[in-house]
Structures are given as C-alpha cells and as structure tokens.
Design a protein around this motif. Structure first.
Motif, short mmCIF file in Angstrom:
data_model
loop_
_atom_site.label_atom_id
_atom_site.label_comp_id
_atom_site.label_asym_id
_atom_site.label_seq_id
_atom_site.Cartn_x
_atom_site.Cartn_y
_atom_site.Cartn_z
N TYR A 88 1.11 -1.51 -0.23
CA TYR A 88 0.18 0.35 -0.29
C TYR A 88 0.46 1.19 -0.45
O TYR A 88 0.72 2.47 -0.54
CB TYR A 88 -0.67 -0.19 0.92
N LEU A 89 2.03 1.50 0.90
CA LEU A 89 2.78 2.50 1.11
C LEU A 89 3.76 2.84 -0.36
O LEU A 89 3.84 3.81 -1.29
CB LEU A 89 3.72 2.49 1.63
N GLY A 104 2.85 11.05 -4.14
CA GLY A 104 3.86 12.42 -2.67
C GLY A 104 4.37 11.55 -1.40
O GLY A 104 5.18 12.23 -0.95
N VAL A 105 3.51 10.25 -0.74
CA VAL A 105 3.90 9.90 0.54
C VAL A 105 4.87 9.11 0.59
O VAL A 105 5.31 8.18 -0.29
CB VAL A 105 2.15 9.25 -0.03
#
Length: 219
Positions: free
Chosen positions: A65-66, A73-74
């Motif tokens: 998920y990351l 942009g996370v």
C-alpha cells in the motif's frame, strides 16, 4: 468513475483497471504469497518441507500500500503505529479495575479470543499451561482480556486455573483479573500499557498493545 471522482489511483488487475485513471504497476521485486491447495500441503508434509529463500520485510502487505501511495507523493517508509497513554492514566484505570500497578510483581496480559474462526485461536488449555508456567517462575498478576464474545473462552481459562488449585491445595493461587467484556477501547489501551507482556492471538488487542509499547507474543 461513475461517482465523479476525478483522481482514481490503484493497482490494475482483477477487473478494476477500467475504473482507474492512474494505474500503478505491481512491484516485481518482492515475494508474492500464494495459497496452496490441500493436496499441495499434504504433499509437502509427507515429503518434508524444503527450506525456502528468506522473505524480505518489504514483502509485507503494508509496503504494497505504501508503494501505491508513493505515487501521490507520500513517503514509502513504514513507521510503527504509536498510541500515547500517560503513566498517570494507566495507573488510574488500573486502580478503577482493582489491578495493582507498579514494579513489585509483573503483570501479564492474556487475550485468548479472535474473530474469524478457531484457526486463529490458540486452544484455552495452552493458555492455562502458559499462565501456570509464568506463575511458577514470576509470581505474576494475570489479566484476561477479551470482548463480549470471548467470555466463554475466558471462563474456560479461569476454570482451568481453578482446577489446578484444587489438584494441588498447597500451590498458591494465580492472581487473576478477568475483565473480558468490561472495558472500553480507551480503558483497554490503558490496561495494556500496564502489562509487562501480552500473550495474544492475532486480533485487535495485539496491535493495540504494540502501539502502546507493550511487548507481544502471538502463539
């Protein structure tokens, strides 16, 4: 798409591609879990399970998920969840339930319930054996955690500990606090903070304990 959402990002595949306007390719450098058939499992048991290559930590689903969110942009770096419970609150909630707090005797939490079937639950008699072993070695307090649906399991454990006392009247009784089904979520977090260790099945309180900083063992 039909809801008028302008940005729809996700992994393509499994029939969802048409609803996305930002399609992210799946990672190819990680181990992908595969469900084995019952026949394959029996064959592996009979022939001996061969050693496999170590699975990297990046294969955990959270990184899946990351990686997806990194396209927004996370940061793709994982961080441990943290829930802050002050020592004052932990002591106050323990006092409300009549549970001693402080360094004199260790406090061990037991969470024997779990949702989604018996496959995720360690048998109650195993918890009884673990509690008795810890009791003999540490003379610790035991807290039984659980939700309203776990009362039967907690009762089985409590009866098992009582039978131990009946079988050996000279043995000191276990200092047991059964609070199954009696806590709010906030009280649960505070009481878990008081524990020096939680032994639990794979269920919600396990993750909550880790978030408040309590060491966890999942059988």
């Amino acid at each position: 798409k039909f809801a008028g959402i302008p940005h729809r990002l996700g992994y393509a595949g499994r029939g969802r591609w048409f609803s996305l306007n930002h399609r992210v390719p799946h990672r190819t450098d990680v181990y992908r879990m595969r469900k084995l058939t019952a026949r394959r499992i029996r064959s592996a048991i009979q022939s001996g399970i061969s050693a496999q290559e170590p699975i990297s930590a990046d294969s955990h689903h959270v990184h899946h998920y990351l990686h997806l969110l990194s396209h927004l942009g996370v940061s793709p770096e994982a961080c441990a969840p943290t829930i802050d419970v002050s020592p004052a609150k932990a002591a106050r909630v323990a006092a409300e339930f009549g549970i001693p707090s402080g360094p004199r005797r260790p406090i061990i939490g037991i969470n024997a319930g779990a949702e989604y079937g018996a496959a995720k639950r360690w048998p109650p008699d195993r918890f009884v054996a673990a509690i008795l072993s810890l009791h003999r070695r540490l003379n610790c307090h035991i807290i039984l955690f659980g939700g309203p649906g776990d009362l039967s399991t907690s009762n089985q454990i409590a009866r098992g500990l009582l039978e131990f006392t009946h079988d050996d009247p000279a043995a000191p009784g276990v200092s047991l606090f059964d609070i199954s089904g009696k806590t709010t979520l906030g009280e649960l977090a505070a009481l878990l903070k008081n524990c020096h260790l939680l032994i639990s099945n794979d269920t919600g309180p396990t993750h909550l304990a880790a978030a408040v900083g309590t060491p966890v063992i999942v059988p």
